[in-house]
Write an enzyme that holds these catalytic residues in place. Structure first.
Site, short mmCIF file in Angstrom:
data_model
loop_
_atom_site.label_atom_id
_atom_site.label_comp_id
_atom_site.label_asym_id
_atom_site.label_seq_id
_atom_site.Cartn_x
_atom_site.Cartn_y
_atom_site.Cartn_z
N ASN A 66 0.83 -1.21 0.00
CA ASN A 66 0.00 0.00 0.00
C ASN A 66 0.87 1.26 0.00
O ASN A 66 0.61 2.21 -0.73
CB ASN A 66 -0.90 0.03 1.23
CG ASN A 66 -2.10 -0.89 1.14
OD1 ASN A 66 -2.38 -1.45 0.08
ND2 ASN A 66 -2.79 -1.07 2.24
N ARG A 390 -11.92 -3.37 -13.66
CA ARG A 390 -10.81 -4.29 -13.36
C ARG A 390 -11.35 -5.71 -13.47
O ARG A 390 -12.47 -5.98 -13.05
CB ARG A 390 -10.28 -4.08 -11.93
CG ARG A 390 -9.66 -2.73 -11.65
CD ARG A 390 -8.97 -2.73 -10.29
NE ARG A 390 -8.74 -1.40 -9.80
CZ ARG A 390 -7.72 -0.62 -10.17
NH1 ARG A 390 -6.85 -1.09 -11.04
NH2 ARG A 390 -7.57 0.58 -9.67
N HIS A 450 -16.38 4.12 -13.88
CA HIS A 450 -16.18 3.28 -12.70
C HIS A 450 -17.45 2.52 -12.33
O HIS A 450 -17.45 1.71 -11.42
CB HIS A 450 -15.74 4.18 -11.54
CG HIS A 450 -15.15 3.46 -10.37
ND1 HIS A 450 -15.78 3.43 -9.14
CD2 HIS A 450 -14.02 2.74 -10.23
CE1 HIS A 450 -15.04 2.73 -8.29
NE2 HIS A 450 -13.98 2.30 -8.92
N TYR A 483 -12.92 -9.07 -1.08
CA TYR A 483 -13.58 -7.77 -0.99
C TYR A 483 -15.04 -7.98 -0.65
O TYR A 483 -15.71 -8.79 -1.26
CB TYR A 483 -13.50 -7.01 -2.32
CG TYR A 483 -12.17 -6.40 -2.68
CD1 TYR A 483 -10.97 -6.99 -2.28
CD2 TYR A 483 -12.10 -5.24 -3.43
CE1 TYR A 483 -9.76 -6.44 -2.62
CE2 TYR A 483 -10.88 -4.68 -3.79
CZ TYR A 483 -9.71 -5.29 -3.39
OH TYR A 483 -8.52 -4.74 -3.73
N ARG A 579 -13.91 3.01 5.57
CA ARG A 579 -12.75 2.13 5.74
C ARG A 579 -11.42 2.87 5.73
O ARG A 579 -10.54 2.62 6.53
CB ARG A 579 -12.73 1.08 4.63
CG ARG A 579 -11.65 0.02 4.80
CD ARG A 579 -11.39 -0.73 3.50
NE ARG A 579 -10.63 0.05 2.55
CZ ARG A 579 -10.77 -0.03 1.23
NH1 ARG A 579 -11.66 -0.84 0.71
NH2 ARG A 579 -10.01 0.69 0.43
N HIS A 607 -15.59 -2.95 1.04
CA HIS A 607 -15.52 -2.26 -0.24
C HIS A 607 -16.88 -1.77 -0.73
O HIS A 607 -16.94 -0.94 -1.64
CB HIS A 607 -14.91 -3.21 -1.28
CG HIS A 607 -14.47 -2.54 -2.54
ND1 HIS A 607 -15.13 -2.69 -3.74
CD2 HIS A 607 -13.43 -1.72 -2.79
CE1 HIS A 607 -14.51 -1.99 -4.68
NE2 HIS A 607 -13.48 -1.39 -4.13
#
Length: 724
Positions: A66, A390, A450, A483, A579, A607
């Protein structure tokens, strides 16, 4: 477990901050420092004794990877602004240069903490029969075994490089790890400076012969130094150090690019050669050799970190051994919804019966794959459309779309080329789809798409029925195992029309008008959320119950935060599950005393994006307004991306979201951190001997309301969450 009054979400005590101006930038927290705070929470899970040992190693690795990505994207952007002399402050009042100073201080502390955690975990692993041997612990027997390993699997892919006028300094790729070596020729003492890049294809940890049940490893750099004679015959090592490079990985694309795919292929090559933003070196580096490396890479002293310990902590992910299941989370197998089983796996029949919401990973993502596979093979299906932001390398989603196109169905795929770090993969997927006969579109140059939508148009009798899937996460079967996301399936005609308008917008750029149950950014989504917040303010002022529950990954958009502040001041009770990044300051008297914020960090990565508004009845309530979304509450999502906000009308699905998913998240104690007015996150406290409710365990053990079949939903636990 209904009416469980013991499930109480903790909140900080409202406080007064001396000298605080609620109209000043101090009402916001800095985005970058808030993100670092999240990564500290990830690292603290690596120190959590309630987490299995190798899962703690995984958390350590995640915190390091990260941080790498943070530097290659966010810090790289701030660095560019600062170097250009940009002094425009962020919402919190800090200029790019001021942010860099604070970031580097916090990041150095984080990296030092990672090393301490790694040392602790190494000691614990040693006790459990997993050893990482330093060079002095490698025996002669080990050396003999390593010799063969080196010759078979390492030597063939190495490229030792001299540094002299005839051999210019080579390019070191982003995240490239390298040994810089001073060598002395044995016959005359002449000194040679050289680099030994370690290709990413080579494991960082080299396995040694087992001793009984003990797993043994050593660092690949130690193996290389043991075999210098094979790489530089006739030389001995005089001095050496290791270093690792992080480069600017943000992408710039020409606004007037005629061929978007080709432009992205060129931009990806530019990314690989981005400027170095951080250089990490091992201690004790010889000054002359270190100076050469720094000069050739173009880094300053303040961009160089001397790290005592392991460089590239992200590589510890290699130590998470499937061979030691006793040191991992217990195996969890996602459920197949009972209603799908009742219909013998027929997704269309299950959806026709009524709307269905799946909560991943607790309900398997295989149902999304099955939905598209069934559509690809069904002779009654005439058209399929799908957004792809993705997805996995050998994607079953892409496979299904290709199969459908090859079978003569009309297939449209919106492939988002600007999905960060997945651009190259998405280009490959788009080429494959085009070869199969699918229509491939790339959306907008300035805005990322998105939104997560799939539509299947099926001939049933004398009419066409549109089945739609709306997701909060990506069409990625691998990440869907860790997720937490929502998949909403429906054949509601209004939602089918809304989805069709969105796809027409993405392919034809015609603004979608007359959306019936959907809001879309960058046009109507943010205004819709602001309208809903204002509605709660009006309910509070009229003396009606006024309440907001919202769950997201990040909250940083200034207008949204200010709207929540106004709602708090009007008396609206607000509970936020955020989160990661949070720019809102909760629990400040006169500003946000009715707002509490918590973050959940645990076995699964939270998520899903959800927003619930009491609508004058409070929460939970059957007349509340409930939405799922692909968007976080950030400027980029609300103002510069194509995102969806979908209102849920089905009563069972609404109850599942409010009384199961959100209520359990709010009730969670075991994995929760509560945000304080000063920006710190503190672990939720449990009274001595008290029960620490764990929402992930609750979801693993209990089926979802809307996925129940013939058994009905009467025995499915729901939580009635009450605010203290």
């Amino acid at each position: 477990m209904s009416n469980a009054d013991f499930l109480k979400a903790p909140r900080p005590t409202p406080c007064t901050i001396e000298g605080f101006d609620p109209d000043s930038p101090a009402r916001f927290f800095n985005r970058e420092l808030s993100w670092l705070g999240f990564n500290w929470r990830v690292l603290e899970e690596a120190e959590n004794p309630k987490v299995p040992l190798l899962e703690r190693v995984r958390f350590l690795s995640i915190s390091a990877s990260n941080l790498d990505e943070f530097y290659t994207v966010r810090v790289a952007g701030l660095r560019e602004l600062a170097q250009a002399g940009n002094t425009t402050p962020a919402a919190d009042g800090l200029t790019p240069a001021q942010q860099l100073v604070k970031i580097n201080e916090d990041a150095r502390n984080l990296m030092a903490r990672q090393q301490k955690v790694l040392q602790t975990l190494r000691e614990m692993m040693e006790d459990e029969g997993i050893s990482i041997l330093s060079a002095h612990r490698i025996t002669e027997d080990d050396r003999r075994a390593l010799r063969q390993t080196f010759l078979d699997t390492i030597f063939p892919v190495l490229s030792p490089l001299a540094i002299d006028p005839a051999h210019p300094f080579p390019f070191i790729a982003n995240m490239g790890y390298c040994l810089a070596i001073e060598l002395q020729r044995n016959r005359d003492g002449n000194v040679l400076k050289a680099l030994l890049p370690i290709p990413s294809q080579i494991d960082r940890f080299v396995r040694l012969p087992a001793e009984g049940d003990r797993h043994r490893f050593c660092f690949v750099e130690d193996v290389l130094l043991l075999h210098i004679d094979s790489l530089f015959p006739g030389y001995s090592v005089k001095d050496h150090f290791g270093f690792r490079v992080l480069r600017d990985s943000d992408l710039e694309v020409e606004e007037e690019a005629e061929d978007l795919v080709r432009e992205f292929e060129v931009a990806l090559k530019r990314r690989r050669r981005g400027e170095v933003v951080r250089l990490t070196v091992s201690p004790g580096a010889p000054a002359g050799l270190k100076d050469i490396v720094m000069r050739e890479l173009g880094v300053r002293e303040d961009e160089t970190i001397e790290l005592e310990g392991m460089i590239g902590v992200a590589d510890t992910s290699e130590l998470v051994l499937n061979a030691r299941p006793d040191l991992l989370w217990p195996v969890f197998t996602p459920r197949v919804p009972e209603r799908v089983q009742d219909h013998d796996g027929d997704m269309f029949a299950a959806i026709r019966q009524k709307d269905m919401l799946l909560h991943h990973p607790y309900e398997t993502f295989d149902m999304v794959v099955r939905f598209l596979n069934q559509a690809a093979r069904d002779p009654n299906v005439v058209a399929i459309k799908n957004t792809l932001y993705r997805t996995s390398k050998n994607s079953p989603i892409v496979e299904a779309l290709c199969e459908a196109a090859e079978d003569g169905k009309s297939v449209t795929a919106l492939v988002e080329l600007k999905a960060r770090f997945d651009e190259a993969a998405n280009i490959r997927q788009s080429r494959r789809l085009e070869r199969s006969g699918a229509h491939v579109v790339y959306g907008f140059l300035d805005w990322k798409t998105h939104a997560k939508i799939a539509t299947v148009v099926r001939r049933e009798g004398d009419k066409l029925v549109t089945y739609t899937h709306w997701g909060t996460g990506n069409y990625h079967p691998i990440t869907a195992k860790i997720y937490t996301d929502l998949s909403f399936f429906t054949c509601d005609p209004a939602l089918g029309r809304d989805a069709a308008k969105v796809f027409n917008y993405l392919s034809g750029y015609a603004n979608p008008e007359g959306l019936e149950n959907l809001s879309l950014s960058p046009h109507s989504l943010k205004p819709k959320l602001l309208e809903l917040i204002e509605g709660e303010i009006e309910h509070a002022r009229a003396g009606r119950p006024a309440q907001i529950w919202a769950k997201m990954n990040s909250l940083i958009e200034a207008d949204m935060i200010d709207a929540l502040y106004r709602a708090s001041q009007a008396g609206v009770q607000i509970d936020l599950i955020v989160r990661g990044i949070c720019g809102l300051r909760p629990g400040v008297k006169g500003l946000s005393e009715n707002i509490r914020v918590k973050s959940i960090v645990g076995r699964f990565l939270e998520h899903s994006r959800i927003a619930c508004f009491g609508n004058g009845y409070g929460l939970p309530h059957e007349k509340a307004r409930v939405f799922i979304s692909s968007a976080d509450w950030m400027g980029r999502n609300l103002n510069r991306r194509v995102e969806t906000l979908l209102e849920i009308m089905n009563p069972t699905v609404k109850a599942q979201i409010v009384s199961q998913i959100i209520a359990a998240n709010l009730a969670d104690v075991a994995q929760s951190w509560v945000m304080q007015p000063d920006g710190r996150f503190l672990r939720a406290e449990v009274e001595d001997g008290g029960f620490a409710f764990n929402c992930h365990r609750f979801f693993m053990e209990n089926p979802s309301l809307s996925g129940r079949g013939s058994a009905g939903a009467g025995d499915v636990p729901v939580l009635t969450h009450r605010r203290d």
